[in-house]
Design a protein around this motif. Structure first.
Motif, PDB file in Angstrom:
ATOM      1  N   PHE A  46      -8.049   7.362  -6.598  1.00 61.68           N
ATOM      2  CA  PHE A  46      -8.350   8.598  -5.881  1.00 61.68           C
ATOM      3  C   PHE A  46      -7.127   9.502  -5.798  1.00 61.68           C
ATOM      4  O   PHE A  46      -7.226  10.718  -5.917  1.00 61.68           O
ATOM      5  CB  PHE A  46      -8.856   8.290  -4.468  1.00 61.68           C
ATOM      6  CG  PHE A  46     -10.288   7.844  -4.433  1.00 61.68           C
ATOM      7  CD1 PHE A  46     -11.319   8.732  -4.686  1.00 61.68           C
ATOM      8  CD2 PHE A  46     -10.602   6.527  -4.153  1.00 61.68           C
ATOM      9  CE1 PHE A  46     -12.641   8.310  -4.666  1.00 61.68           C
ATOM     10  CE2 PHE A  46     -11.918   6.098  -4.135  1.00 61.68           C
ATOM     11  CZ  PHE A  46     -12.942   6.992  -4.385  1.00 61.68           C
ATOM     12  N   ARG A  70       0.834  -1.210   0.000  1.00 62.25           N
ATOM     13  CA  ARG A  70       0.000   0.000   0.000  1.00 62.25           C
ATOM     14  C   ARG A  70       0.865   1.255   0.000  1.00 62.25           C
ATOM     15  O   ARG A  70       0.607   2.204  -0.740  1.00 62.25           O
ATOM     16  CB  ARG A  70      -0.903  -0.014   1.229  1.00 62.25           C
ATOM     17  CG  ARG A  70      -1.890   1.138   1.298  1.00 62.25           C
ATOM     18  CD  ARG A  70      -2.734   1.000   2.564  1.00 62.25           C
ATOM     19  NE  ARG A  70      -3.833   1.931   2.545  1.00 62.25           N
ATOM     20  CZ  ARG A  70      -3.778   3.151   3.064  1.00 62.25           C
ATOM     21  NH1 ARG A  70      -2.665   3.586   3.624  1.00 62.25           N
ATOM     22  NH2 ARG A  70      -4.835   3.954   3.014  1.00 62.25           N
ATOM     23  N   LEU A  88      -8.112  -3.031  -3.451  1.00 63.83           N
ATOM     24  CA  LEU A  88      -8.062  -1.904  -2.523  1.00 63.83           C
ATOM     25  C   LEU A  88      -6.983  -0.900  -2.930  1.00 63.83           C
ATOM     26  O   LEU A  88      -7.211   0.318  -2.920  1.00 63.83           O
ATOM     27  CB  LEU A  88      -7.810  -2.402  -1.101  1.00 63.83           C
ATOM     28  CG  LEU A  88      -8.940  -3.187  -0.434  1.00 63.83           C
ATOM     29  CD1 LEU A  88      -8.469  -3.759   0.905  1.00 63.83           C
ATOM     30  CD2 LEU A  88     -10.167  -2.296  -0.220  1.00 63.83           C
ATOM     31  N   GLY A  97     -13.969   8.253  -1.046  1.00 61.56           N
ATOM     32  CA  GLY A  97     -12.548   8.452  -0.813  1.00 61.56           C
ATOM     33  C   GLY A  97     -12.163   8.736   0.624  1.00 61.56           C
ATOM     34  O   GLY A  97     -10.978   8.756   0.967  1.00 61.56           O
ATOM     35  N   ASP A  98     -13.134   8.969   1.502  1.00 57.63           N
ATOM     36  CA  ASP A  98     -12.835   9.297   2.898  1.00 57.63           C
ATOM     37  C   ASP A  98     -12.447   8.057   3.699  1.00 57.63           C
ATOM     38  O   ASP A  98     -12.902   6.950   3.420  1.00 57.63           O
ATOM     39  CB  ASP A  98     -14.050   9.955   3.563  1.00 57.63           C
ATOM     40  CG  ASP A  98     -14.190  11.419   3.168  1.00 57.63           C
ATOM     41  OD1 ASP A  98     -13.502  11.833   2.221  1.00 57.63           O
ATOM     42  OD2 ASP A  98     -14.995  12.137   3.795  1.00 57.63           O
ATOM     43  N   ASP A  99     -11.648   8.269   4.725  1.00 55.52           N
ATOM     44  CA  ASP A  99     -11.255   7.203   5.662  1.00 55.52           C
ATOM     45  C   ASP A  99     -10.719   5.965   4.954  1.00 55.52           C
ATOM     46  O   ASP A  99     -10.960   4.833   5.369  1.00 55.52           O
ATOM     47  CB  ASP A  99     -12.448   6.797   6.542  1.00 55.52           C
ATOM     48  CG  ASP A  99     -12.855   7.928   7.479  1.00 55.52           C
ATOM     49  OD1 ASP A  99     -11.991   8.752   7.805  1.00 55.52           O
ATOM     50  OD2 ASP A  99     -14.025   7.973   7.881  1.00 55.52           O
ATOM     51  N   ARG A 100      -9.950   6.163   3.904  1.00 54.62           N
ATOM     52  CA  ARG A 100      -9.473   5.010   3.147  1.00 54.62           C
ATOM     53  C   ARG A 100      -8.506   4.149   3.953  1.00 54.62           C
ATOM     54  O   ARG A 100      -8.523   2.932   3.852  1.00 54.62           O
ATOM     55  CB  ARG A 100      -8.811   5.480   1.854  1.00 54.62           C
ATOM     56  CG  ARG A 100      -9.799   5.931   0.796  1.00 54.62           C
ATOM     57  CD  ARG A 100      -9.096   6.511  -0.397  1.00 54.62           C
ATOM     58  NE  ARG A 100      -8.523   7.811  -0.085  1.00 54.62           N
ATOM     59  CZ  ARG A 100      -7.542   8.381  -0.783  1.00 54.62           C
ATOM     60  NH1 ARG A 100      -7.003   7.742  -1.793  1.00 54.62           N
ATOM     61  NH2 ARG A 100      -7.081   9.572  -0.459  1.00 54.62           N
ATOM     62  N   ARG A 101      -7.657   4.789   4.754  1.00 50.93           N
ATOM     63  CA  ARG A 101      -6.694   4.011   5.536  1.00 50.93           C
ATOM     64  C   ARG A 101      -7.415   3.134   6.556  1.00 50.93           C
ATOM     65  O   ARG A 101      -7.086   1.950   6.723  1.00 50.93           O
ATOM     66  CB  ARG A 101      -5.703   4.936   6.245  1.00 50.93           C
ATOM     67  CG  ARG A 101      -4.658   4.186   7.068  1.00 50.93           C
ATOM     68  CD  ARG A 101      -3.561   5.117   7.550  1.00 50.93           C
ATOM     69  NE  ARG A 101      -2.747   5.595   6.450  1.00 50.93           N
ATOM     70  CZ  ARG A 101      -1.732   4.913   5.920  1.00 50.93           C
ATOM     71  NH1 ARG A 101      -1.448   3.691   6.371  1.00 50.93           N
ATOM     72  NH2 ARG A 101      -1.029   5.423   4.944  1.00 50.93           N
ATOM     73  N   SER A 110      -7.953   0.945  -6.113  1.00 52.40           N
ATOM     74  CA  SER A 110      -8.993   1.935  -5.810  1.00 52.40           C
ATOM     75  C   SER A 110      -8.378   3.182  -5.196  1.00 52.40           C
ATOM     76  O   SER A 110      -8.713   4.309  -5.574  1.00 52.40           O
ATOM     77  CB  SER A 110     -10.020   1.322  -4.858  1.00 52.40           C
ATOM     78  OG  SER A 110     -10.980   2.285  -4.465  1.00 52.40           O
ATOM     79  N   GLU A 111      -7.467   2.997  -4.256  1.00 50.98           N
ATOM     80  CA  GLU A 111      -6.810   4.144  -3.636  1.00 50.98           C
ATOM     81  C   GLU A 111      -5.985   4.910  -4.657  1.00 50.98           C
ATOM     82  O   GLU A 111      -5.955   6.143  -4.648  1.00 50.98           O
ATOM     83  CB  GLU A 111      -5.916   3.676  -2.491  1.00 50.98           C
ATOM     84  CG  GLU A 111      -6.679   3.246  -1.259  1.00 50.98           C
ATOM     85  CD  GLU A 111      -5.809   3.274  -0.023  1.00 50.98           C
ATOM     86  OE1 GLU A 111      -4.686   3.822  -0.086  1.00 50.98           O
ATOM     87  OE2 GLU A 111      -6.253   2.756   1.006  1.00 50.98           O
ATOM     88  N   ALA A 128     -10.521   2.091   6.360  1.00 56.76           N
ATOM     89  CA  ALA A 128     -11.256   1.061   5.621  1.00 56.76           C
ATOM     90  C   ALA A 128     -10.323  -0.066   5.187  1.00 56.76           C
ATOM     91  O   ALA A 128     -10.659  -1.251   5.301  1.00 56.76           O
ATOM     92  CB  ALA A 128     -11.944   1.673   4.408  1.00 56.76           C
ATOM     93  N   PHE A 129      -9.144   0.285   4.700  1.00 55.88           N
ATOM     94  CA  PHE A 129      -8.160  -0.716   4.272  1.00 55.88           C
ATOM     95  C   PHE A 129      -7.813  -1.637   5.434  1.00 55.88           C
ATOM     96  O   PHE A 129      -7.842  -2.864   5.303  1.00 55.88           O
ATOM     97  CB  PHE A 129      -6.903  -0.001   3.766  1.00 55.88           C
ATOM     98  CG  PHE A 129      -5.846  -0.911   3.201  1.00 55.88           C
ATOM     99  CD1 PHE A 129      -5.750  -1.119   1.828  1.00 55.88           C
ATOM    100  CD2 PHE A 129      -4.932  -1.549   4.026  1.00 55.88           C
ATOM    101  CE1 PHE A 129      -4.772  -1.954   1.297  1.00 55.88           C
ATOM    102  CE2 PHE A 129      -3.949  -2.380   3.514  1.00 55.88           C
ATOM    103  CZ  PHE A 129      -3.870  -2.583   2.141  1.00 55.88           C
TER     104      PHE A 129
END
Length: 217
Positions: free
Chosen positions: A153, A88, A146, A194-198, A149-150, A200-201
């Motif tokens: 963004f 990541r 994942l 796109g919010d809180d991606r870390r 997707s990131e 969520a991951f």
């Protein structure tokens, strides 16, 4: 008259990575790369048979960099989590290449390093051997999805991101409660993709590993 410079495979890959950082995989072409290097496409085809093979090699360099210096520590879940976070982080520095890995995969040294570590970790988990390949595949598909997707963004310009957020607000806050009752009810708490991606991951990966743990005899 002096001939054209002969570029090494590593120099070609480094230039391709830089070109992809300022563009994307769709607009990237061997012809564009050759123009940047000041050579012709035929000279690059001596190193790579086609664009797909070249893109896979570029993505593999990111995997190699991600695994550089890695040493297995902790239990099997900690090892897979550490590997996932390294991937990541590496693709976070090269977001345009995240979609390349997700789309084309890789078959080079970097890919083998990742495969070996995830398989070794699953092997150490106590899972039956016959279940490990399928579990491995699901983990890699999850991570590639994942991370890609990131990467999508992260390649947005500030203007594109703000435009997307505004469209999200209009779509959510303006939802007709008769037609979309649940959406209207949670409208002020639902957040853009796109919010809180870390977070969520981390949560998605942890939930998947917990599911595997529950299947261990």
């Amino acid at each position: 008259m002096a001939g054209r410079r002969r570029w090494s495979t590593e120099e070609i890959l480094e230039t391709a990575a830089e070109l992809l950082r300022t563009g994307d995989a769709e607009s990237f072409s061997v012809r564009k790369l050759a123009a940047v290097l000041g050579t012709d496409s035929s000279s690059l085809y001596r190193h790579f048979r086609n664009k797909t093979e070249l893109l896979r090699a570029v993505a593999d360099r990111i995997l190699v960099a991600a695994m550089d210096g890695y040493r297995p520590e902790g239990d099997w879940k900690q090892r897979i989590t550490a590997t996932a976070l390294r991937l990541r982080e590496a693709f976070g520095q090269h977001p345009q290449l995240a979609s390349v890995w997700g789309r084309y995969g890789s078959g080079g040294t970097g890919s083998r390093l990742v495969m070996e570590e995830v398989l070794q970790a699953l092997w150490a988990s106590g899972l039956p051997d016959e279940e490990i390949p399928a579990r491995y595949h699901r983990i890699v598909v999850l991570l590639a999805s994942l991370i890609a997707s990131e990467g999508g963004f992260d390649t947005l310009t500030p203007g594109e991101y703000e435009q997307g957020v505004e469209q999200f607000r209009v779509a959510v806050l303006g939802a007709d409660p008769d037609r979309f009752p649940a959406l209207a009810h949670f409208a002020r708490e639902v957040r853009p993709l796109g919010d809180d991606r870390r977070v969520a991951f981390d949560e998605i990966l942890a939930a998947h590993l917990a599911q595997i743990e529950a299947a261990i005899p």
